[in-house]
Each structure stands twice: as C-alpha cells, then as structure tokens.
Design a protein around this motif. Structure first.
Motif, PDB file in Angstrom:
ATOM      1  N   MET A   1       0.845  -1.182   0.000  1.00 45.10           N
ATOM      2  CA  MET A   1       0.000   0.000   0.000  1.00 45.10           C
ATOM      3  C   MET A   1       0.885   1.238   0.000  1.00 45.10           C
ATOM      4  SD  MET A   1      -1.580   0.255   3.873  1.00 45.10           S
ATOM      5  CE  MET A   1      -1.621  -1.509   3.960  1.00 45.10           C
ATOM      6  N   ASP A   2       0.416   2.272  -0.597  1.00 43.58           N
ATOM      7  CA  ASP A   2       1.161   3.516  -0.746  1.00 43.58           C
ATOM      8  C   ASP A   2       0.964   4.377   0.509  1.00 43.58           C
ATOM      9  OD1 ASP A   2       1.947   6.168  -1.381  1.00 43.58           O
ATOM     10  OD2 ASP A   2       1.620   5.780  -3.507  1.00 43.58           O
ATOM     11  N   SER A   3       2.023   4.532   1.282  1.00 42.30           N
ATOM     12  CA  SER A   3       1.914   5.277   2.547  1.00 42.30           C
ATOM     13  C   SER A   3       1.613   6.757   2.318  1.00 42.30           C
ATOM     14  CB  SER A   3       3.172   5.095   3.391  1.00 42.30           C
ATOM     15  OG  SER A   3       4.313   5.561   2.724  1.00 42.30           O
ATOM     16  N   GLU A   4       2.112   7.317   1.224  1.00 38.74           N
ATOM     17  CA  GLU A   4       1.820   8.731   0.933  1.00 38.74           C
ATOM     18  C   GLU A   4       0.334   8.921   0.622  1.00 38.74           C
ATOM     19  OE1 GLU A   4       3.930  11.288   1.425  1.00 38.74           O
ATOM     20  OE2 GLU A   4       5.291   9.738   2.147  1.00 38.74           O
ATOM     21  N   LYS A   5      -0.240   7.996  -0.131  1.00 38.58           N
ATOM     22  CA  LYS A   5      -1.668   8.079  -0.456  1.00 38.58           C
ATOM     23  C   LYS A   5      -2.524   7.907   0.791  1.00 38.58           C
ATOM     24  CE  LYS A   5      -1.568   6.717  -5.293  1.00 38.58           C
ATOM     25  NZ  LYS A   5      -1.898   5.682  -6.283  1.00 38.58           N
ATOM     26  N   LYS A   6      -2.127   6.984   1.665  1.00 40.46           N
ATOM     27  CA  LYS A   6      -2.876   6.787   2.916  1.00 40.46           C
ATOM     28  C   LYS A   6      -2.816   8.057   3.762  1.00 40.46           C
ATOM     29  CE  LYS A   6      -4.446   2.585   2.670  1.00 40.46           C
ATOM     30  NZ  LYS A   6      -5.874   2.301   2.615  1.00 40.46           N
ATOM     31  N   GLY A   7      -1.652   8.676   3.827  1.00 35.46           N
ATOM     32  CA  GLY A   7      -1.519   9.920   4.573  1.00 35.46           C
ATOM     33  C   GLY A   7      -2.390  11.016   4.003  1.00 35.46           C
ATOM     34  N   ALA A   8      -2.373  11.162   2.694  1.00 34.79           N
ATOM     35  CA  ALA A   8      -3.185  12.195   2.034  1.00 34.79           C
ATOM     36  C   ALA A   8      -4.677  11.927   2.230  1.00 34.79           C
ATOM     37  CB  ALA A   8      -2.848  12.252   0.548  1.00 34.79           C
ATOM     38  N   LEU A   9      -5.071  10.664   2.169  1.00 36.79           N
ATOM     39  CA  LEU A   9      -6.476  10.308   2.374  1.00 36.79           C
ATOM     40  C   LEU A   9      -6.914  10.639   3.797  1.00 36.79           C
ATOM     41  CD1 LEU A   9      -9.133   9.012   1.507  1.00 36.79           C
ATOM     42  CD2 LEU A   9      -8.095   6.761   1.962  1.00 36.79           C
ATOM     43  N   ALA A  10      -6.098  10.291   4.771  1.00 38.99           N
ATOM     44  CA  ALA A  10      -6.426  10.584   6.169  1.00 38.99           C
ATOM     45  C   ALA A  10      -6.539  12.095   6.391  1.00 38.99           C
ATOM     46  CB  ALA A  10      -5.368   9.979   7.096  1.00 38.99           C
ATOM     47  N   LYS A  11      -5.616  12.853   5.840  1.00 41.19           N
ATOM     48  CA  LYS A  11      -5.659  14.312   5.995  1.00 41.19           C
ATOM     49  C   LYS A  11      -6.903  14.884   5.326  1.00 41.19           C
ATOM     50  CE  LYS A  11      -2.913  18.486   5.678  1.00 41.19           C
ATOM     51  NZ  LYS A  11      -1.611  19.060   5.313  1.00 41.19           N
ATOM     52  N   ALA A  27      -9.236   5.779   6.555  1.00 40.63           N
ATOM     53  CA  ALA A  27      -8.246   5.549   5.503  1.00 40.63           C
ATOM     54  C   ALA A  27      -7.855   4.074   5.381  1.00 40.63           C
ATOM     55  CB  ALA A  27      -7.000   6.405   5.753  1.00 40.63           C
ATOM     56  N   PHE A  28      -8.202   3.270   6.380  1.00 40.35           N
ATOM     57  CA  PHE A  28      -7.823   1.855   6.384  1.00 40.35           C
ATOM     58  C   PHE A  28      -9.027   0.913   6.361  1.00 40.35           C
ATOM     59  CE2 PHE A  28      -4.128   4.132   7.708  1.00 40.35           C
ATOM     60  CZ  PHE A  28      -3.089   3.454   7.093  1.00 40.35           C
ATOM     61  N   VAL A 137      -2.488  13.605  11.683  1.00 41.22           N
ATOM     62  CA  VAL A 137      -3.327  12.574  11.073  1.00 41.22           C
ATOM     63  C   VAL A 137      -2.606  11.979   9.857  1.00 41.22           C
ATOM     64  CG1 VAL A 137      -5.441  12.333   9.690  1.00 41.22           C
ATOM     65  CG2 VAL A 137      -5.528  13.460  11.921  1.00 41.22           C
ATOM     66  N   GLU A 138      -2.063  12.845   9.037  1.00 38.19           N
ATOM     67  CA  GLU A 138      -1.336  12.405   7.849  1.00 38.19           C
ATOM     68  C   GLU A 138      -0.129  11.554   8.232  1.00 38.19           C
ATOM     69  OE1 GLU A 138       0.328  14.412   3.736  1.00 38.19           O
ATOM     70  OE2 GLU A 138       0.138  15.685   5.511  1.00 38.19           O
ATOM     71  N   GLU A 139       0.613  12.010   9.216  1.00 38.26           N
ATOM     72  CA  GLU A 139       1.807  11.291   9.659  1.00 38.26           C
ATOM     73  C   GLU A 139       1.446   9.924  10.245  1.00 38.26           C
ATOM     74  OE1 GLU A 139       5.821  10.602  10.207  1.00 38.26           O
ATOM     75  OE2 GLU A 139       4.883  12.235   9.131  1.00 38.26           O
ATOM     76  N   ALA A 140       0.394   9.870  11.045  1.00 32.46           N
ATOM     77  CA  ALA A 140      -0.033   8.598  11.641  1.00 32.46           C
ATOM     78  C   ALA A 140      -0.401   7.591  10.560  1.00 32.46           C
ATOM     79  CB  ALA A 140      -1.213   8.824  12.586  1.00 32.46           C
ATOM     80  N   ALA A 141      -1.126   8.022   9.555  1.00 34.44           N
ATOM     81  CA  ALA A 141      -1.524   7.121   8.475  1.00 34.44           C
ATOM     82  C   ALA A 141      -0.311   6.639   7.683  1.00 34.44           C
ATOM     83  CB  ALA A 141      -2.536   7.801   7.558  1.00 34.44           C
ATOM     84  N   ARG A 142       0.644   7.526   7.453  1.00 40.56           N
ATOM     85  CA  ARG A 142       1.862   7.123   6.736  1.00 40.56           C
ATOM     86  C   ARG A 142       2.668   6.109   7.544  1.00 40.56           C
ATOM     87  NH1 ARG A 142       3.253  12.878   4.772  1.00 40.56           N
ATOM     88  NH2 ARG A 142       4.348  12.938   6.736  1.00 40.56           N
ATOM     89  N   ILE A 143       2.815   6.371   8.836  1.00 35.52           N
ATOM     90  CA  ILE A 143       3.559   5.450   9.704  1.00 35.52           C
ATOM     91  C   ILE A 143       2.883   4.080   9.709  1.00 35.52           C
ATOM     92  CG2 ILE A 143       4.111   4.948  12.130  1.00 35.52           C
ATOM     93  CD1 ILE A 143       4.546   8.031  12.447  1.00 35.52           C
ATOM     94  N   LEU A 144       1.576   4.070   9.885  1.00 32.81           N
ATOM     95  CA  LEU A 144       0.841   2.811   9.928  1.00 32.81           C
ATOM     96  C   LEU A 144       0.952   2.063   8.602  1.00 32.81           C
ATOM     97  CD1 LEU A 144      -1.048   0.814  11.304  1.00 32.81           C
ATOM     98  CD2 LEU A 144      -2.963   2.283  10.623  1.00 32.81           C
ATOM     99  N   ALA A 145       0.776   2.736   7.498  1.00 36.01           N
ATOM    100  CA  ALA A 145       0.884   2.077   6.193  1.00 36.01           C
ATOM    101  C   ALA A 145       2.271   1.478   6.009  1.00 36.01           C
ATOM    102  CB  ALA A 145       0.563   3.065   5.070  1.00 36.01           C
ATOM    103  N   GLY A 146       3.292   2.211   6.387  1.00 39.24           N
ATOM    104  CA  GLY A 146       4.653   1.690   6.289  1.00 39.24           C
ATOM    105  C   GLY A 146       4.857   0.455   7.140  1.00 39.24           C
ATOM    106  N   ALA A 147       4.325   0.480   8.356  1.00 41.60           N
ATOM    107  CA  ALA A 147       4.436  -0.675   9.251  1.00 41.60           C
ATOM    108  C   ALA A 147       3.682  -1.874   8.688  1.00 41.60           C
ATOM    109  CB  ALA A 147       3.915  -0.322  10.644  1.00 41.60           C
ATOM    110  N   LEU A 148       2.503  -1.647   8.167  1.00 46.71           N
ATOM    111  CA  LEU A 148       1.723  -2.758   7.598  1.00 46.71           C
ATOM    112  C   LEU A 148       2.414  -3.333   6.372  1.00 46.71           C
ATOM    113  CD1 LEU A 148      -1.907  -1.360   7.970  1.00 46.71           C
ATOM    114  CD2 LEU A 148      -0.763  -3.097   9.391  1.00 46.71           C
ATOM    115  N   ASN A 149       3.052  -2.480   5.593  1.00 46.68           N
ATOM    116  CA  ASN A 149       3.818  -2.963   4.432  1.00 46.68           C
ATOM    117  C   ASN A 149       4.954  -3.902   4.881  1.00 46.68           C
ATOM    118  OD1 ASN A 149       2.327  -1.699   2.425  1.00 46.68           O
ATOM    119  ND2 ASN A 149       3.605   0.126   2.446  1.00 46.68           N
ATOM    120  N   ARG A 150       5.615  -3.541   5.950  1.00 45.86           N
ATOM    121  CA  ARG A 150       6.724  -4.352   6.459  1.00 45.86           C
ATOM    122  C   ARG A 150       6.240  -5.669   7.070  1.00 45.86           C
ATOM    123  NH1 ARG A 150       8.178   0.781   7.782  1.00 45.86           N
ATOM    124  NH2 ARG A 150       7.493   0.618   9.950  1.00 45.86           N
ATOM    125  N   GLU A 151       5.012  -5.673   7.618  1.00 44.99           N
ATOM    126  CA  GLU A 151       4.476  -6.858   8.274  1.00 44.99           C
ATOM    127  C   GLU A 151       3.964  -7.902   7.287  1.00 44.99           C
ATOM    128  OE1 GLU A 151       1.516  -5.255  10.888  1.00 44.99           O
ATOM    129  OE2 GLU A 151       3.018  -4.341  12.183  1.00 44.99           O
TER     130      GLU A 151
END
Length: 152
Positions: A1-11, A27-28, A137-151
């Motif tokens: 998943m694209d963490s930048e897009k998730k951040g933008a969507l959350a914002k 966003a999720f 909000v944007e930062e939280a969504a980006r962090i979460l998307a990045g973590a989910l990508n790694r998991e």
C-alpha cells in the motif's frame, strides 16, 4: 500500500470535518474490512485525545485500532501473540513520537490555542490554519501504512 496516499487520504478526511481518529481509521477501511459507518462510530470517541480530554492523540489511537484489528489476539491466554502485538504497538508509538515529540494530544497542541471542555470546536478556516492536527493525522496514516507494508 502507498503510505503517501494513505496519509493524504487521512488528511483529506480530517479536512472534511472528521475527528483525528476517524480520519485515520477511515483511511484503512479497505484493509480492515470495516464499513465507513462502522469505522466512523468505532473511532468517534477517540477524537480530541479521547473525548477532548487531550490524552493519547486520536490519530495514534486509530493506528492502534487498525493494528489490533489486523494482528490482535482473541484468546486471553495468548501470551506470545499479546507480546508480539504490544511490540508492534510500541513501535508505532515510538515512530510517531520520534517524528512529533509525543503521542499525547495536550503535548502536541501545547503551542496551539484550544478551548476547554467537551464541546467540539467549530471547524472553520481559522481552526484548520491554527491546528497542526491535519499533519498529525497524515503522519499517523503514513507510519501505519509503512508498518503494515513491512508486516506483510
């Protein structure tokens, strides 16, 4: 998943008037399978640092909700699974804290004029200009998307 897009969507969700937790959880929905209505209700109490008490930031709480929903446990005796989940939660919190200095709403808003009490503030252009919450909000969504990508 694209963490930048998730951040933008959350914002964008936040800028539509949803609270910080709702904005991130919405966003999720695709990942969690929650409907829009379910996500909005589930996260509704976490805005303003849990009912405007300015405790844990709602955006951070929503990260934890998503992580728990996707990787949580349901057996109370699941000691190993619990430890793994708690480590994931701590990693999310640490990443947010590293970027923003805290996960506590009142600390994040220390330099921001806020109104006391439980009444939500009117969402005006001035509100959005003085509030850093959209960025959190944007930062939280980006962090979460990045973590989910790694998991995965």
């Amino acid at each position: 998943m694209d963490s930048e897009k998730k951040g933008a969507l959350a914002k964008a969700n936040f800028e539509q008037g949803f609270n910080c937790a709702q904005s991130v959880l919405l966003a999720f929905c695709e990942e969690t399978g929650l409907t829009r209505g379910q996500a909005l209700k589930l996260a509704s109490a976490f805005g303003g640092g849990m009912g405007r008490m300015r405790e844990v930031c709602g955006a951070v709480s929503a990260m934890f909700l998503v992580e728990g929903y996707l990787h949580g446990y349901s057996d109370p005796a699941a000691k190993e699974e619990k430890a793994v989940l708690y480590a994931r939660i701590r990693a999310l919190a640490d990443a947010f804290k590293e970027q923003n200095g805290s996960i506590i709403c009142r600390d994040l808003l220390l330099e921001t004029e806020t109104t006391p009490g439980f009444e939500p503030e009117q969402r005006t252009e001035a509100y959005y200009q003085r509030r850093p919450c959209g960025c959190y909000v944007e930062e939280a969504a980006r962090i979460l998307a990045g973590a989910l990508n790694r998991e995965e």
